[in-house]
Design a protein around this motif. Sequence first.
Motif, short mmCIF file in Angstrom:
data_model
loop_
_atom_site.label_atom_id
_atom_site.label_comp_id
_atom_site.label_asym_id
_atom_site.label_seq_id
_atom_site.Cartn_x
_atom_site.Cartn_y
_atom_site.Cartn_z
N TYR A 120 0.84 -1.21 0.00
CA TYR A 120 0.00 0.00 0.00
C TYR A 120 0.88 1.26 0.00
O TYR A 120 1.82 1.36 0.79
N ALA B 242 -7.28 1.33 0.37
CA ALA B 242 -8.72 1.13 0.25
C ALA B 242 -9.07 0.54 -1.12
O ALA B 242 -9.91 -0.37 -1.23
N LYS B 243 -8.42 1.03 -2.16
CA LYS B 243 -8.69 0.55 -3.52
C LYS B 243 -8.29 -0.92 -3.66
O LYS B 243 -9.05 -1.74 -4.21
N ASN C 176 -0.61 4.47 0.25
CA ASN C 176 -1.27 5.41 1.16
C ASN C 176 -2.65 4.86 1.49
O ASN C 176 -3.00 3.75 1.09
N ARG D 23 -5.64 5.84 0.49
CA ARG D 23 -6.51 5.68 -0.69
C ARG D 23 -6.12 4.45 -1.50
O ARG D 23 -6.99 3.67 -1.93
N ASP D 24 -4.83 4.24 -1.68
CA ASP D 24 -4.36 3.08 -2.43
C ASP D 24 -4.72 1.79 -1.68
O ASP D 24 -5.12 0.79 -2.31
#
Length: 405
Positions: free
Chosen positions: A73, A80-81, A75, A77-78
């Motif tokens: 990961y 979560a995606k 961050n 956002r990454d």
Amino acid sequence: DAFDLYHKVQESPEKSLAIFDGPALPALGHALAGSTGAAISNVSTYPLSLIVTRLQIQRQLRNNASASHTDEYKNIRDAAKKIYEGEGGLIGFYVGVVFDTFKTVADSFLFFLAYNFLRQSRIRFSKSSSKHLPVIDELGVGFLAGAFSKFLTTPIANIVTRKQTSSLLPECQAEKEAKQGSLRSIARGIYLTKGLQGFWSGYSASLVLTLNPSLTFLFFESLKRMILPRSKRSNPSTQTTFLLAALSKAIASTITYPFSLAKSRMQSSGAINNKDTSNSELINEKFEQKVPNNVFATVFHIAQTEGVNALYEGLLGEVLKGFFTHGITMVVKEAVHKVVLRLYYTILKLLKRYPSPQELSHLAREQAGPMVADAKGQAQQFINIAKEGVQKLSPKAPNARNDSG
């Protein structure tokens, strides 16, 4: 936090006025209300908690040369995606939520009971008529209650951390997922790799993190004195209280975050390098030599080997989680407290133990007594301040008349 919840319930205006509708809710009722509110807040913010835990240990995975880093990961956002796309959609954000919510409820419930017992014992020991403790005593009682509750719930926390990070480990393939995801298999894995004491991995870090609510309380009081005028400090608006509390929580979380990261590392350490079960004993022995068991040594080891920045990986998620948790707690606290209070009254009526109107009137007078005494004390303090002001001005009056003459 349970410390915050306790004072929000105990210092709520509803609590002082509840006596006029019925008897005050006992400590067990407050523990139930606080635990329910904590459970709702925990489920609401659990996806952030999952992401933060994974961000905290992924640097540790880099030490394993056989582990693949293609899905690391970058961050929040990454993360979560990748969780959404690779772990079954929304359900992937709630891996281990049942265990973690149970731990949260148990932690909050035990804290409420222990804190109430220790606080009342300290008040009786001080032989003071006041129902309030000095700030130092209040924080000390909170630390002891937190240490007690964390000691009983740390084994569950270890299981939760293993559950949250299981998909990052190379041994967790699809055919093993169901077997390794059970409570019994995770507990067995901890016992085989670390022994019985392994269930209390990270407890020393939990003791340090117990200070987080206390730091939040101190920063909140300091910010009120720095930002708000004296006239608004005693009763700030709801919006001001929320913002100051959220800012205080963010500052406290930043200070204690390295210990939170160290706790996650310590709790997941036994599983990270156990990819090859044929030589697991050799790997585990080597790994235990690399990772210290003491939280301060762990923090120092991470800073020395990975840099100071590594101590704050995932900090943004922790701050956001604290912000949302506080907001949700403020919203649900009053509603949950009302429901539990009404349920308590209903049970008393069914058991025919609800006080008579005469008893309620007597309880109301007892409740109003300290309130009246506090009001008199504040009024007397105001009069004394006014007298001091008059005395300071009075010597100037003769001088003014002499000048005019």
